[in-house]
Motif scaffolding. Structure first.
Motif, PDB file in Angstrom:
ATOM      1  N   SER A  79       0.831  -1.204   0.000  1.00  0.00           N
ATOM      2  CA  SER A  79       0.000   0.000   0.000  1.00  0.00           C
ATOM      3  C   SER A  79       0.864   1.252   0.000  1.00  0.00           C
ATOM      4  N   ARG A  80       0.231   2.385  -0.205  1.00  0.00           N
ATOM      5  CA  ARG A  80       0.942   3.662  -0.188  1.00  0.00           C
ATOM      6  C   ARG A  80       1.505   3.984   1.196  1.00  0.00           C
ATOM      7  N   SER A  81       0.942   3.365   2.247  1.00  0.00           N
ATOM      8  CA  SER A  81       1.472   3.553   3.599  1.00  0.00           C
ATOM      9  C   SER A  81       2.455   2.456   3.983  1.00  0.00           C
ATOM     10  N   ASN A  82       2.858   1.664   2.974  1.00  0.00           N
ATOM     11  CA  ASN A  82       3.846   0.589   3.130  1.00  0.00           C
ATOM     12  C   ASN A  82       3.347  -0.581   3.972  1.00  0.00           C
ATOM     13  N   ALA A  83       2.065  -0.868   3.886  1.00  0.00           N
ATOM     14  CA  ALA A  83       1.530  -2.119   4.423  1.00  0.00           C
ATOM     15  C   ALA A  83       1.741  -3.183   3.353  1.00  0.00           C
ATOM     16  N   VAL A  84       2.261  -4.332   3.760  1.00  0.00           N
ATOM     17  CA  VAL A  84       2.802  -5.298   2.799  1.00  0.00           C
ATOM     18  C   VAL A  84       2.086  -6.643   2.861  1.00  0.00           C
ATOM     19  N   GLY A  85       1.836  -7.202   1.689  1.00  0.00           N
ATOM     20  CA  GLY A  85       1.466  -8.608   1.570  1.00  0.00           C
ATOM     21  C   GLY A  85       0.016  -8.948   1.836  1.00  0.00           C
ATOM     22  N   LEU A  86      -0.223 -10.232   2.016  1.00  0.00           N
ATOM     23  CA  LEU A  86      -1.575 -10.767   2.113  1.00  0.00           C
ATOM     24  C   LEU A  86      -2.415 -10.103   3.196  1.00  0.00           C
ATOM     25  N   MET A  87      -1.839  -9.905   4.372  1.00  0.00           N
ATOM     26  CA  MET A  87      -2.590  -9.321   5.479  1.00  0.00           C
ATOM     27  C   MET A  87      -2.255  -7.849   5.692  1.00  0.00           C
ATOM     28  N   GLN A  88      -1.557  -7.247   4.704  1.00  0.00           N
ATOM     29  CA  GLN A  88      -1.235  -5.823   4.712  1.00  0.00           C
ATOM     30  C   GLN A  88      -0.655  -5.392   6.060  1.00  0.00           C
ATOM     31  N   ILE A  89       0.513  -5.918   6.367  1.00  0.00           N
ATOM     32  CA  ILE A  89       1.176  -5.661   7.643  1.00  0.00           C
ATOM     33  C   ILE A  89       2.190  -4.542   7.497  1.00  0.00           C
ATOM     34  N   LYS A  90       2.141  -3.591   8.418  1.00  0.00           N
ATOM     35  CA  LYS A  90       3.163  -2.559   8.484  1.00  0.00           C
ATOM     36  C   LYS A  90       4.280  -3.054   9.399  1.00  0.00           C
ATOM     37  N   ALA A  91       5.474  -3.123   8.854  1.00  0.00           N
ATOM     38  CA  ALA A  91       6.604  -3.667   9.613  1.00  0.00           C
ATOM     39  C   ALA A  91       6.874  -2.875  10.888  1.00  0.00           C
ATOM     40  N   SER A  92       6.726  -1.549  10.818  1.00  0.00           N
ATOM     41  CA  SER A  92       7.100  -0.694  11.947  1.00  0.00           C
ATOM     42  C   SER A  92       6.065  -0.668  13.065  1.00  0.00           C
ATOM     43  N   THR A  93       4.873  -1.193  12.825  1.00  0.00           N
ATOM     44  CA  THR A  93       3.836  -1.192  13.861  1.00  0.00           C
ATOM     45  C   THR A  93       3.464  -2.628  14.242  1.00  0.00           C
ATOM     46  N   GLN A 107      12.239  -5.584  13.408  1.00  0.00           N
ATOM     47  CA  GLN A 107      10.961  -5.753  12.728  1.00  0.00           C
ATOM     48  C   GLN A 107      11.165  -6.584  11.469  1.00  0.00           C
ATOM     49  N   PRO A 108      10.091  -7.180  10.934  1.00  0.00           N
ATOM     50  CA  PRO A 108      10.241  -7.990   9.717  1.00  0.00           C
ATOM     51  C   PRO A 108      10.612  -7.125   8.520  1.00  0.00           C
ATOM     52  N   SER A 109      11.362  -7.708   7.601  1.00  0.00           N
ATOM     53  CA  SER A 109      11.713  -7.015   6.365  1.00  0.00           C
ATOM     54  C   SER A 109      10.558  -7.097   5.386  1.00  0.00           C
ATOM     55  N   ASN A 110      10.592  -6.245   4.363  1.00  0.00           N
ATOM     56  CA  ASN A 110       9.568  -6.310   3.327  1.00  0.00           C
ATOM     57  C   ASN A 110       9.603  -7.652   2.616  1.00  0.00           C
ATOM     58  N   ALA A 111      10.800  -8.211   2.451  1.00  0.00           N
ATOM     59  CA  ALA A 111      10.915  -9.523   1.811  1.00  0.00           C
ATOM     60  C   ALA A 111      10.188 -10.589   2.623  1.00  0.00           C
ATOM     61  N   GLU A 112      10.330 -10.538   3.944  1.00  0.00           N
ATOM     62  CA  GLU A 112       9.619 -11.483   4.802  1.00  0.00           C
ATOM     63  C   GLU A 112       8.110 -11.312   4.659  1.00  0.00           C
ATOM     64  N   LEU A 113       7.666 -10.058   4.638  1.00  0.00           N
ATOM     65  CA  LEU A 113       6.233  -9.797   4.600  1.00  0.00           C
ATOM     66  C   LEU A 113       5.616 -10.144   3.254  1.00  0.00           C
ATOM     67  N   ARG A 114       6.424 -10.234   2.200  1.00  0.00           N
ATOM     68  CA  ARG A 114       5.908 -10.677   0.904  1.00  0.00           C
ATOM     69  C   ARG A 114       5.840 -12.198   0.817  1.00  0.00           C
ATOM     70  N   ASP A 115       6.460 -12.865   1.764  1.00  0.00           N
ATOM     71  CA  ASP A 115       6.409 -14.327   1.817  1.00  0.00           C
ATOM     72  C   ASP A 115       5.063 -14.734   2.413  1.00  0.00           C
TER      73      ASP A 115
END
Length: 209
Positions: A79-93, A107-115
């Motif tokens: 997302s534009r707020s950098n929520a990533v992947g299937l469950m749209q998780i923000k790494a920093s929160t 915190q998890p990396s973006n690569a982890e959150l795309r897994d």
């Protein structure tokens, strides 16, 4: 077993059985309320939602409904707020909170959150944290589900403050309501304009799975 399932799913993704490969980031608006059939999303990711639901003691249908609404089942969405992947998780929160609770630093990396497997695991762990901490004490299972949905997207604090700034008093007020009354309270009182529609979307998806 999870590793074997992950390898099988990765092969399917590479042969075009998913709409986007997991390494391809697709920019979308915050919380993309997609129109993917929830039953299809549920079937695609069941191998991971089953494991996460069992491990954390979370309703598997709720996990799938959130995935359906948040990403439409596309593991590459950012997302534009950098929520990533299937469950749209923000790494920093949410990601950082899960790591902290599990005794991990950072915190998890973006690569982890795309897994897909890791994203679902972290998202489900976050649901468990919400239910065991800020939402702890809500007695009715349906009311707890509604509260979890709203808190997942907009935070538990914002929800509880619509009742009282004191958590214990807020929980007591919630317990004095029926699930329908709580649902209507969110529709009428939540300060985030997105919250009522998000609750409706996830609840509708849940009922169709």
């Amino acid at each position: 077993m999870l590793k074997i399932r992950h390898l099988i799913l990765s092969a399917l993704l590479l042969t075009g059985c998913a709409s986007e490969p997991p390494h391809h980031a697709v920019k979308q608006r915050n919380t993309p309320l997609t129109q993917a059939p929830p039953s299809s999303v549920n079937g695609t990711w069941a191998m991971f939602t089953e494991d996460a639901a069992s491990h954390y003691g979370v309703d598997e249908k709720l996990i799938s409904a959130i995935i359906s609404v948040e990403s439409g089942g596309n593991p590459g969405v950012v997302s534009r707020s950098n929520a990533v992947g299937l469950m749209q998780i923000k790494a920093s929160t949410a990601g950082r909170e899960v790591y902290r609770t599990l005794g991990r630093r950072g915190q998890p990396s973006n690569a982890e959150l795309r897994d897909p497997a890791k994203n679902i695991d972290i998202g489900t762990a976050y649901i468990r944290i919400l239910q065991d901490s800020a939402l702890s004490g809500i007695r009715d299972p349906l009311t707890l589900r509604y509260a979890t949905i709203v808190s997942y997207a907009n935070g538990a604090g914002a929800l509880l403050r619509t009742f009282s700034r004191d958590r214990e008093r807020a929980i007591a007020m919630i317990n004095a309501m029926s699930p329908d009354e709580f649902y209507q309270h969110v529709q009428n009182k939540h300060p985030a304009a997105q919250a009522p529609r998000y609750l409706w979307k996830v609840t509708t998806a849940y009922r169709t799975i």
